[in-house]
Design a protein around this motif. Structure first.
Motif, PDB file in Angstrom:
ATOM      1  N   GLU A  11      -1.974  -1.466   5.747  1.00 28.30           N
ATOM      2  CA  GLU A  11      -1.866  -2.576   4.944  1.00 28.30           C
ATOM      3  C   GLU A  11      -2.017  -3.852   5.922  1.00 28.30           C
ATOM      4  O   GLU A  11      -2.567  -4.874   5.585  1.00 28.30           O
ATOM      5  CB  GLU A  11      -0.644  -2.519   4.287  1.00 28.30           C
ATOM      6  CG  GLU A  11      -0.473  -3.695   3.226  1.00 28.30           C
ATOM      7  CD  GLU A  11       0.918  -3.593   2.413  1.00 28.30           C
ATOM      8  OE1 GLU A  11       1.311  -2.328   2.477  1.00 28.30           O
ATOM      9  OE2 GLU A  11       1.349  -4.640   1.889  1.00 28.30           O
ATOM     10  N   ALA A  51      -5.396  -0.122   0.616  1.00 25.81           N
ATOM     11  CA  ALA A  51      -4.948  -0.180   1.918  1.00 25.81           C
ATOM     12  C   ALA A  51      -4.998  -1.584   2.408  1.00 25.81           C
ATOM     13  O   ALA A  51      -4.523  -1.767   3.541  1.00 25.81           O
ATOM     14  CB  ALA A  51      -5.530   0.802   2.712  1.00 25.81           C
ATOM     15  N   GLU A 101       0.765   3.853   7.457  1.00 20.37           N
ATOM     16  CA  GLU A 101       0.588   3.377   6.008  1.00 20.37           C
ATOM     17  C   GLU A 101       0.502   1.924   6.070  1.00 20.37           C
ATOM     18  O   GLU A 101      -0.010   0.839   5.786  1.00 20.37           O
ATOM     19  CB  GLU A 101       1.675   3.643   5.137  1.00 20.37           C
ATOM     20  CG  GLU A 101       1.190   3.643   3.537  1.00 20.37           C
ATOM     21  CD  GLU A 101       2.371   4.409   2.832  1.00 20.37           C
ATOM     22  OE1 GLU A 101       3.217   4.159   2.958  1.00 20.37           O
ATOM     23  OE2 GLU A 101       1.819   5.323   2.104  1.00 20.37           O
ATOM     24  N   TYR A 129       0.812  -1.187   0.250  1.00 20.29           N
ATOM     25  CA  TYR A 129      -0.143   0.134   0.047  1.00 20.29           C
ATOM     26  C   TYR A 129       0.877   1.247  -0.006  1.00 20.29           C
ATOM     27  O   TYR A 129       1.764   1.393   0.662  1.00 20.29           O
ATOM     28  CB  TYR A 129      -0.824  -0.117   1.306  1.00 20.29           C
ATOM     29  CG  TYR A 129      -1.639   1.467   1.501  1.00 20.29           C
ATOM     30  CD1 TYR A 129      -2.284   1.822   0.502  1.00 20.29           C
ATOM     31  CD2 TYR A 129      -1.436   1.766   2.759  1.00 20.29           C
ATOM     32  CE1 TYR A 129      -3.040   3.220   0.834  1.00 20.29           C
ATOM     33  CE2 TYR A 129      -2.126   3.034   2.965  1.00 20.29           C
ATOM     34  CZ  TYR A 129      -2.854   3.600   2.087  1.00 20.29           C
ATOM     35  OH  TYR A 129      -3.494   4.916   2.320  1.00 20.29           O
ATOM     36  N   ASP A 130       0.565   2.090  -0.763  1.00 18.25           N
ATOM     37  CA  ASP A 130       1.356   3.375  -0.938  1.00 18.25           C
ATOM     38  C   ASP A 130       0.403   4.606  -1.215  1.00 18.25           C
ATOM     39  O   ASP A 130      -0.296   4.573  -2.026  1.00 18.25           O
ATOM     40  CB  ASP A 130       2.310   3.436  -2.128  1.00 18.25           C
ATOM     41  CG  ASP A 130       2.888   4.852  -2.601  1.00 18.25           C
ATOM     42  OD1 ASP A 130       2.691   5.632  -1.691  1.00 18.25           O
ATOM     43  OD2 ASP A 130       3.710   4.619  -3.321  1.00 18.25           O
ATOM     44  N   GLN A 131       0.044   5.307  -0.059  1.00 15.76           N
ATOM     45  CA  GLN A 131      -0.842   6.401  -0.056  1.00 15.76           C
ATOM     46  C   GLN A 131      -0.520   7.438  -1.011  1.00 15.76           C
ATOM     47  O   GLN A 131      -1.361   8.293  -1.516  1.00 15.76           O
ATOM     48  CB  GLN A 131      -0.821   7.093   1.527  1.00 15.76           C
ATOM     49  CG  GLN A 131       0.260   7.610   1.664  1.00 15.76           C
ATOM     50  CD  GLN A 131       0.338   8.445   3.173  1.00 15.76           C
ATOM     51  OE1 GLN A 131      -0.575   8.745   3.636  1.00 15.76           O
ATOM     52  NE2 GLN A 131       1.529   8.278   3.875  1.00 15.76           N
ATOM     53  N   ARG A 132       0.639   7.519  -1.414  1.00  8.64           N
ATOM     54  CA  ARG A 132       0.900   8.510  -2.577  1.00  8.64           C
ATOM     55  C   ARG A 132       0.391   7.949  -3.998  1.00  8.64           C
ATOM     56  O   ARG A 132       0.271   8.803  -5.017  1.00  8.64           O
ATOM     57  CB  ARG A 132       2.396   8.699  -2.591  1.00  8.64           C
ATOM     58  CG  ARG A 132       2.773   9.644  -1.659  1.00  8.64           C
ATOM     59  CD  ARG A 132       4.505   9.676  -1.608  1.00  8.64           C
ATOM     60  NE  ARG A 132       4.961   8.156  -1.233  1.00  8.64           N
ATOM     61  CZ  ARG A 132       6.400   8.121  -1.778  1.00  8.64           C
ATOM     62  NH1 ARG A 132       7.317   8.971  -1.937  1.00  8.64           N
ATOM     63  NH2 ARG A 132       7.120   6.874  -1.318  1.00  8.64           N
TER      64      ARG A 132
END
Lengths: 446, 446
Positions: B115, A238, B111, A229-232
């Motif tokens: 996950e 998620a 983050e 998961y990468d919020q960017r």
């Protein structure tokens, strides 16, 4: 070790390195020697620095010597499509516009590869801006043919035995198609599984990252390492990631059920592809249901094109505005057309895309996977484009996980893949189904 | 299930949730009820939104229902020290200056928690800017006493049974000391193991993230989930992370060897702490070597202070410049003093720090771990500060992994921890050694 290390799968090599039977330096040296012997004909590499690769390998060997923790790809060389940023190598995106371009940061997936212990071997040739215009890479099975695109060099490097693993991207069919043409496994996980921060953005809604390998397990192992998961990344989800390599090692509890769609564009299949797929489905017998889907399904091809073209014109507007004279004549008319797409047309296309996702989701209550061509057939001749991506379009649009298995060979000796598509976020189940098919076909052939 | 779910360890609860015997919603509800019954006396929480926590739990339960992948903390509530950014909750850093502060992004570790399936339960009280000035949290064992700091609320929340897991940070002794005072396990992995992007920076050279739990395995499990390479954190290292929870489950192949340093400041130990530690070492017998180290070792305390103070004054200069009148009278004189430290003094201190790292590294060829006090003794009275961090200073300065085990109890009934320190990046080995000690002491007591 008598085998040439570069012929090992990543899984095997990682095991030998972990047990001390093989050094990363030996493996990387073996790959480099093989590259220097064969890449003159293939042109898989856009950037390769032998010294830098050997230095990484030496540092992997030293870490192991010190008894420090090692990751799942400790000492294993991995090739990156030349649109994936690396802070220590150029990323030129297949166009003279970005010649010598050096990013400050690593892409998120490169960060994960480093932590996993991978040796970042170099950059592989991509088509211009990961779109239609081919660059210099040839098909390792026959240099008169294309390796496909846009992940041309990644597919070719793995097929040629240069590296056991490579990463590519797919916005339409750019992982599955070149894998099919080059006879490797190609795996494009569920959209949002693998973060795209630091990867050239051609279409925020459609760009997806995938892996190339010479075994199913390897393709999944590499996907495991780069899944997070990468919020960017606006498409990143998620949730926890499924254990993909484990999926390839599982036995299906019952024989899986497949569905085949008789789509209008199936008439584009080559004779060898059609016959080969018919043969596979004959072996599978009652496990496959053939279905004539609603006409709307083929309309999705236009929907994909609208989103893809609108978004690349937007995301890369500055590039097209500033360097128009350096854009290929293949790409220019597409961008010119893309600029005519209205925001409303684009938004309508996004709405259809969303409904397609729901449409396909329903099938997976009754079927384990969709079986489909990976490409229209054997690789086209070099110079005649990178092949028709239409056999990947629907599944990529819907963000579903796709895998191609190199099960068929055309009359010319060129490989042809068979594609399986599974339900979103159940990539482990798709890979388990793929393993079942692989075993089932092998047993029938024996 | 007859047990109250909030009393389960994270490892147990995760197992019950995975097998369907427990729902995350039940676990979170049990924690919330217990918090509402007991936090009036403890004040562990700076921000707690029961509805938001229950919504996360419901979404975890729904994901599992759909058969999607679940992470190692699926449905498990985790508390965060209130200096760790969350995009959906305020992060107020223990000072009125940042009242209602809302970050746009999650910290990198948040983050990773999402996950892994964790329920981000809320924010726990920190001292002012994670430094010396205490806030309102009380020790759950006796509200007349401090829980320690700066991770006051994280230690207290775990000790009070509010949540099985909490995250804190340590620049000097802010994880190990409150864990010791509150009778929990506290684990601060090797510097650079856990990324700090999105966590208040008080000292780029010294800030380190750690975990609180009621079992050793849980403390390690949480560390596993949040350990990763992050190129945005200048101290983060690109190597693979050791498998820390696995470390706690391993048997030491031979009885480990420990070293104890007779440091001049050991005369600050309370009688109960001294007697307790002597008792532990008596049980360990020849496994412990006592050593009187060179005087220079205690000079490292001044070196830590110089770096810590110089850096916080620099990193947070804007805060001190703009909001000086809202800084506590405890912190003001420290910052005033810090501003007198010259760049040369600071750089000299960094050089000594580097040599200390080499100095300690050598010991681990002969010894598995250093054994040391976790704090001077029982928790101080509330209002008399958060306790002396000196027993953590050297190891934190050197970036070594530290763990405290709640093995002792003082005369007042307050807990006292025993600290073990291991070699850098071999946190799994330190935890294996800690498990050995725990078993060894339990066997002697039986």
């Amino acid at each position: 070790m008598k085998l040439k290390p570069h012929t090992l799968s990543a899984t095997e090599a990682a095991r030998y390195i972990a047990s001390g039977q093989l050094k990363s330096a030996q493996l990387v040296q073996s790959c480099l020697s093989h590259i220097s012997e064969t890449d003159g004909a293939v042109h898989a590499w856009a950037h390769l620095d032998a010294e830098a690769a050997l230095a990484q390998a030496a540092s992997c060997d030293a870490l192991r010597q010190k008894g420090l923790a090692t990751g799942p790809l400790h000492g294993i060389p991995v090739a990156l499509k030349d649109i994936i940023d690396t802070r220590d190598m150029p990323t030129e995106r297949g166009t003279p516009i970005f010649k010598h371009r050096q990013s400050e940061d690593d892409a998120r997936i490169v960060e994960m590869l480093r932590e996993a212990g991978a040796v970042i071997m170099g950059k592989t040739v991509t088509t211009e801006l990961a779109f239609v215009h081919a660059n210099e890479t040839r098909n390792p099975h026959n240099p008169d043919h294309s390796p496909g695109g846009s992940s041309s060099g990644s597919a070719a490097a793995v097929a040629a035995g240069h590296v056991p693993l490579a990463i590519g991207t797919q916005t339409n069919g750019s992982v599955i198609r070149p894998a099919s043409f080059c006879g490797t496994f190609g795996f494009k996980p569920t959209r949002g599984m693998i973060p795209r921060t630091g990867v050239l953005q051609t279409s925020v809604s459609l760009d997806q990252i995938g892996t190339f390998a010479r075994t199913l397990e390897d393709a999944a192992l590499l996907a495991d390492v780069i899944a997070a998961y990468d919020q960017r990344d606006p498409e990143s989800f998620a949730n926890a990631r499924p254990a993909m390599a484990k999926g390839t090692a599982q036995n299906a509890p019952v024989d899986p059920d497949f569905i085949w769609f008789d789509l209008p564009f199936n008439d584009r299949l080559s004779e060898a592809a059609r016959e080969g797929l018919d043969g596979v489905m004959e072996i599978m017998g009652p496990r496959v249901t053939r279905m004539e889907p609603a006409d709307q399904l083929s309309n999705l091809v236009a929907v994909q094109a609208r989103i893809h073209e609108y978004e690349i014109a937007q995301h890369q507007a500055e590039v097209f505005d500033t360097y128009w004279d350096q854009i290929s004549d293949t790409l220019k008319p597409i961008i010119t057309r893309a600029r005519q797409i209205s925001k409303t047309e684009y938004e309508d296309a996004l709405a259809v895309k969303a409904s397609a996702e729901v449409f396909f989701d329903d099938f997976f209550t009754d079927y384990d996977a969709i079986i489909a061509p990976a490409a229209a057939g054997e690789a086209p001749r070099f110079g005649a484009g990178t092949g028709d991506p239409i056999f990947c379009t629907l599944w990529t649009l819907a963000g579903l996980p796709c895998v191609t298995l190199p099960l068929l060979v055309g009359e010319t000796g060129l490989p042809i893949g068979v594609q399986l598509i599974g339900p979103a976020q159940k990539d482990d189940r798709l890979l388990r189904t793929a393993r079942w098919l692989q075993n089932h076909i092998a047993a029938a052939a024996a």
